[in-house]
Write an enzyme that holds these catalytic residues in place. Structure first.
Site, PDB file in Angstrom:
ATOM      1  CG  ASN A 225      -0.391  -0.068   2.502  1.00 28.98           C
ATOM      2  OD1 ASN A 225       0.763  -0.469   2.650  1.00 28.98           O
ATOM      3  ND2 ASN A 225      -1.138   0.333   3.508  1.00 28.98           N
TER       4      ASN A 225
ATOM      5  CD  GLU B 223       5.649  -0.332  12.993  1.00 25.02           C
ATOM      6  OE1 GLU B 223       4.482   0.051  13.203  1.00 25.02           O
ATOM      7  OE2 GLU B 223       6.585  -0.086  13.768  1.00 25.02           O
TER       8      GLU B 223
ATOM      9  CB  CYS C 147      -1.680   0.400   8.409  1.00 22.70           C
ATOM     10  SG  CYS C 147      -0.486   1.709   8.200  1.00 22.70           S
TER      11      CYS C 147
ATOM     12  CD  GLU D 108       9.023   0.541  10.261  1.00 19.59           C
ATOM     13  OE1 GLU D 108       8.137   0.918   9.486  1.00 19.59           O
ATOM     14  OE2 GLU D 108       9.771  -0.433  10.037  1.00 19.59           O
TER      15      GLU D 108
HETATM   16  P1  NAP Z   1       0.493  -9.482   4.275  1.00 17.86           P
HETATM   17  O1  NAP Z   1      -0.348 -10.438   3.537  1.00 17.86           O
HETATM   18  O2  NAP Z   1       0.835  -9.793   5.674  1.00 17.86           O
HETATM   19  O3  NAP Z   1       1.795  -9.270   3.383  1.00 17.86           O
HETATM   20  C1  NAP Z   1       2.800  -8.358   3.731  1.00 17.86           C
HETATM   21  C2  NAP Z   1       4.127  -8.852   3.199  1.00 17.86           C
HETATM   22  O4  NAP Z   1       4.434 -10.098   3.814  1.00 17.86           O
HETATM   23  C3  NAP Z   1       4.131  -9.126   1.692  1.00 17.86           C
HETATM   24  O5  NAP Z   1       5.410  -8.839   1.177  1.00 17.86           O
HETATM   25  C4  NAP Z   1       3.860 -10.620   1.640  1.00 17.86           C
HETATM   26  O6  NAP Z   1       4.302 -11.232   0.442  1.00 17.86           O
HETATM   27  C5  NAP Z   1       4.658 -11.089   2.827  1.00 17.86           C
HETATM   28  N1  NAP Z   1       4.261 -12.380   3.394  1.00 17.86           N
HETATM   29  C6  NAP Z   1       3.055 -12.980   3.359  1.00 17.86           C
HETATM   30  N2  NAP Z   1       3.111 -14.171   4.006  1.00 17.86           N
HETATM   31  C7  NAP Z   1       4.383 -14.324   4.456  1.00 17.86           C
HETATM   32  C8  NAP Z   1       5.069 -15.335   5.182  1.00 17.86           C
HETATM   33  N3  NAP Z   1       4.465 -16.443   5.589  1.00 17.86           N
HETATM   34  N4  NAP Z   1       6.375 -15.153   5.461  1.00 17.86           N
HETATM   35  C9  NAP Z   1       7.011 -14.028   5.081  1.00 17.86           C
HETATM   36  N5  NAP Z   1       6.421 -13.050   4.365  1.00 17.86           N
HETATM   37  C10 NAP Z   1       5.118 -13.179   4.074  1.00 17.86           C
HETATM   38  O7  NAP Z   1      -0.193  -8.045   4.298  1.00 17.86           O
HETATM   39  P2  NAP Z   1      -0.805  -7.246   3.052  1.00 17.86           P
HETATM   40  O8  NAP Z   1      -2.198  -7.697   2.840  1.00 17.86           O
HETATM   41  O9  NAP Z   1       0.131  -7.262   1.911  1.00 17.86           O
HETATM   42  O10 NAP Z   1      -0.777  -5.771   3.613  1.00 17.86           O
HETATM   43  C11 NAP Z   1      -1.825  -5.211   4.271  1.00 17.86           C
HETATM   44  C12 NAP Z   1      -1.603  -5.247   5.775  1.00 17.86           C
HETATM   45  O11 NAP Z   1      -0.462  -4.458   6.101  1.00 17.86           O
HETATM   46  C13 NAP Z   1      -2.750  -4.629   6.538  1.00 17.86           C
HETATM   47  O12 NAP Z   1      -3.020  -5.416   7.669  1.00 17.86           O
HETATM   48  C14 NAP Z   1      -2.196  -3.277   6.935  1.00 17.86           C
HETATM   49  O13 NAP Z   1      -2.825  -2.709   8.053  1.00 17.86           O
HETATM   50  C15 NAP Z   1      -0.771  -3.591   7.182  1.00 17.86           C
HETATM   51  N6  NAP Z   1       0.061  -2.390   7.139  1.00 17.86           N
HETATM   52  C16 NAP Z   1       0.600  -1.948   8.320  1.00 17.86           C
HETATM   53  C17 NAP Z   1       1.345  -0.790   8.335  1.00 17.86           C
HETATM   54  C18 NAP Z   1       1.949  -0.279   9.611  1.00 17.86           C
HETATM   55  O14 NAP Z   1       2.929   0.454   9.537  1.00 17.86           O
HETATM   56  N7  NAP Z   1       1.442  -0.638  10.765  1.00 17.86           N
HETATM   57  C19 NAP Z   1       1.555  -0.078   7.144  1.00 17.86           C
HETATM   58  C20 NAP Z   1       0.979  -0.564   5.977  1.00 17.86           C
HETATM   59  C21 NAP Z   1       0.246  -1.727   5.981  1.00 17.86           C
HETATM   60  P3  NAP Z   1       3.337 -11.315  -0.844  1.00 17.86           P
HETATM   61  O15 NAP Z   1       3.093  -9.930  -1.277  1.00 17.86           O
HETATM   62  O16 NAP Z   1       4.131 -12.104  -1.804  1.00 17.86           O
HETATM   63  O17 NAP Z   1       2.088 -12.006  -0.384  1.00 17.86           O
END
Ligand code: NAP
Length: 492
Positions: free
Chosen positions: A151, A249, A283, A461
């Site tokens: 995002n 995060e 997020c 961060e």
């Molecule tokens: P996600 O499914 O957890 O994926 C995030 C990253 O982790 C991607 O690069 C993904 O790879 C990778 N990943 C997935 N499964 C993994 C595993 N088993 N081992 C290691 N890496 C793995 O999250 P998303 O849907 O992409 O992102 C949205 C989430 O991010 C939301 O919950 C949002 O709130 C959160 N977010 C938090 C912040 C903050 O600073 N707090 C900021 C932005 C977003 P792939 O892309 O290849 O699946």
């Protein structure tokens, strides 16, 4: 012709050992932007080896000299800002003003982290013994694994990479599979700015295989992860097995409280921007609107009228307010939550379905539910789309209780003209960030960013915390007495 992108290992573009690839899809047009190679565990091994070499070389570079690389990278990013932003809109979908902001955030953190090159302060203190000097110094951790979501394709990698570099670490970086090319471009810019080979290595591929290989790698010393709570929990458990430091995060379910004394026009603009900006895929997006009962009807009516005016479409067009959702799975997740909301007894006031924007991509209407109870799933679980749940309360204490009734604790906001109510909210809301008379989104890089409860594990961060995530503190004792002095024993 769709270009194929390789991995970046040891400063060179390298073919992956798997021979597999995936497509980088524009979520508005479904056009394939690039073919991306999939890194396997052998490639992650090679990246770690390169990073270990990179770490040795980079550690020898004086910190202010490291900063010069970051300043140059910031300058290149600035020169290419418009091109990068346009490309980001194609790869990720959000509208151009927002993608310009995303690149700007990477520029800001590069400059901020570079500034740390002349700070990186330790502490000096007294000793309990004579002729003894005590201080602390900050040391790099070593090879850090970084895994990021889609995002904020440049800002989030920037928040991690820039402070980690100034602190002297080297990096194995796996970006989200929905936005790999922006990440590759960021790494290429760092190399162009003079970063030595091997200091940042990029391995693209699915989280479940490439990401997993990074998390489980025995020679990676720390993981910095931004993503979902579910993935974060798994990573934390895995990191315990190899005693890796892990900073998380994670998600949010961010509330905005509108009190009966608020400037409603100001609050309205803040809610629209917080809930529907980035198509609700932040997020920090506003997903719970906690309204004082006295202004509920008026505010809801005004909100609906304004929401209906939002234009959905291709983020490259100046008239577009809201771009597409990132992918099909995310679209289906949003649809599922709309069904759940209706089944739970919430009232769907607006939206709730996909929209024909004239493009084949993943477009969803801005959606507003009312009569939402604090324990309903749509008020508890992160939807990560343009869906807003209205909850009515009778006063500030109840509003804060509702705001805190979630497993997350990232961002929050209150609109009120009362200084007392604002400060009570600041003190009592369980969140890493509270805004007063401003929306839940809009963090600046010189303040710490992160959350409490299920949003993270205590790290922040950016801001004054930026370097802490990527350094170890060493205590140094220098005894110039010329004799053995025993702490706690030689007290005379
Ligand atoms: P996600 O499914 O957890 O994926 C995030 C990253 O982790 C991607 O690069 C993904 O790879 C990778 N990943 C997935 N499964 C993994 C595993 N088993 N081992 C290691 N890496 C793995 O999250 P998303 O849907 O992409 O992102 C949205 C989430 O991010 C939301 O919950 C949002 O709130 C959160 N977010 C938090 C912040 C903050 O600073 N707090 C900021 C932005 C977003 P792939 O892309 O290849 O699946």
């Amino acid at each position: 012709m769709v270009q194929e992108y390789k991995l970046h290992i040891g400063g060179e573009s390298k073919d992956s050992a798997t021979g597999e690839t995936f497509d980088d899809i524009n979520p508005a047009t479904l056009e394939n932007l690039a073919t991306i190679q999939v890194a396997g565990s052998v490639d992650v091994d090679r990246a770690v080896e390169a990073a270990e070499e990179g770490f040795r070389a980079w550690g020898e570079v004086p910190v202010p000299r490291r900063a010069e690389v970051l300043f140059r990278a910031a300058r290149i990013l600035q020169e290419r800002k418009e091109d990068l932003a346009r490309f980001m809109t194609e790869e990720m979908g959000k509208v151009l003003p927002e993608t310009r902001g995303d690149v700007q955030e990477a520029i800001d953190i590069a400059i901020y982290a570079a500034g740390e090159g002349r700070r990186m302060f330790g502490e000096t203190t007294t000793s309990e013994l004579k002729d003894k000097f005590c201080m602390t110094v900050l040391r790099p951790i070593g090879v850090v694994g970084m895994i990021t979501p889609w995002n904020f394709p440049m800002a989030i990698p920037g928040w991690k990479i820039m402070p980690a570099l100034i602190a002297g670490n080297s990096i194995v970086f796996k970006p989200a599979s929905d936005t790999p090319l922006l990440a590759i471009k960021l790494v290429e810019i760092l190399l162009e700015a003079g970063l030595p080979p091997g200091v940042v290595n990029i391995v693209t591929g699915p989280g479940g295989s490439t990401g997993k290989a990074i998390v489980q790698h025995p020679r990676i010393k720390a993981i910095s992860f931004t993503g979902s709570l579910e993935t974060g929990k798994w990573i934390m458990e895995e990191c315990a097995k190899t005693m890796k430091r892990v900073s998380l995060e994670l998600g949010g379910k961010n509330p905005v409280i509108i009190m009966d004394d608020a400037d409603l026009e100001l609050a309205l603009e803040g809610v629209l921007w917080g809930a529907f900006g980035t198509t609700g895929q932040r997020c920090t997006a506003t997903s719970r609107l906690i309204l004082h009962e006295k202004i509920k009807d008026e505010f809801t009516a005004r909100l609906l009228a304004k929401t209906k005016l939002l234009r959905i479409g291709n983020g490259l067009l100046p008239e577009t307010d809201i771009g597409p959702v990132i992918n099909k799975a995310q679209l289906e997740k949003i649809e599922r939550y709309v069904r759940i909301g209706i089944e739970e007894g919430a009232t769907l006031l607006l939206g709730g379905k996909t929209i024909d924007s004239g493009l084949p991509g993943y477009f969803f209407e801005p959606t507003v539910f009312t009569d939402v109870k604090p324990d309903m799933k749509i008020a508890q679980e992160e939807i990560f789309g343009p869906v807003l749940s209205i909850i009515t309360v009778s006063g500030l204490e109840e509003a804060i209780e509702v705001a805190n009734n979630t497993r997350y604790g990232l961002s929050s906001a209150i609109y009120t003209e009362s200084v007392g109510k604002a400060f009570r909210a600041v003190n009592k809301i369980e969140a890493g960030i509270t805004y007063v008379n401003a929306p839940t989104i809009g963090a600046e890089v010189h303040l710490p960013f992160g959350g409490v409860k299920g949003t993270g594990n205590g790290f922040r961060e950016a801001g004054t915390e930026a370097v802490k995530e990527f350094t170890e503190v060493k205590a140094v004792y220098i005894d110039y007495s010329g004799r053995l002095q025993r702490a706690q024993i030689d007290t005379e």
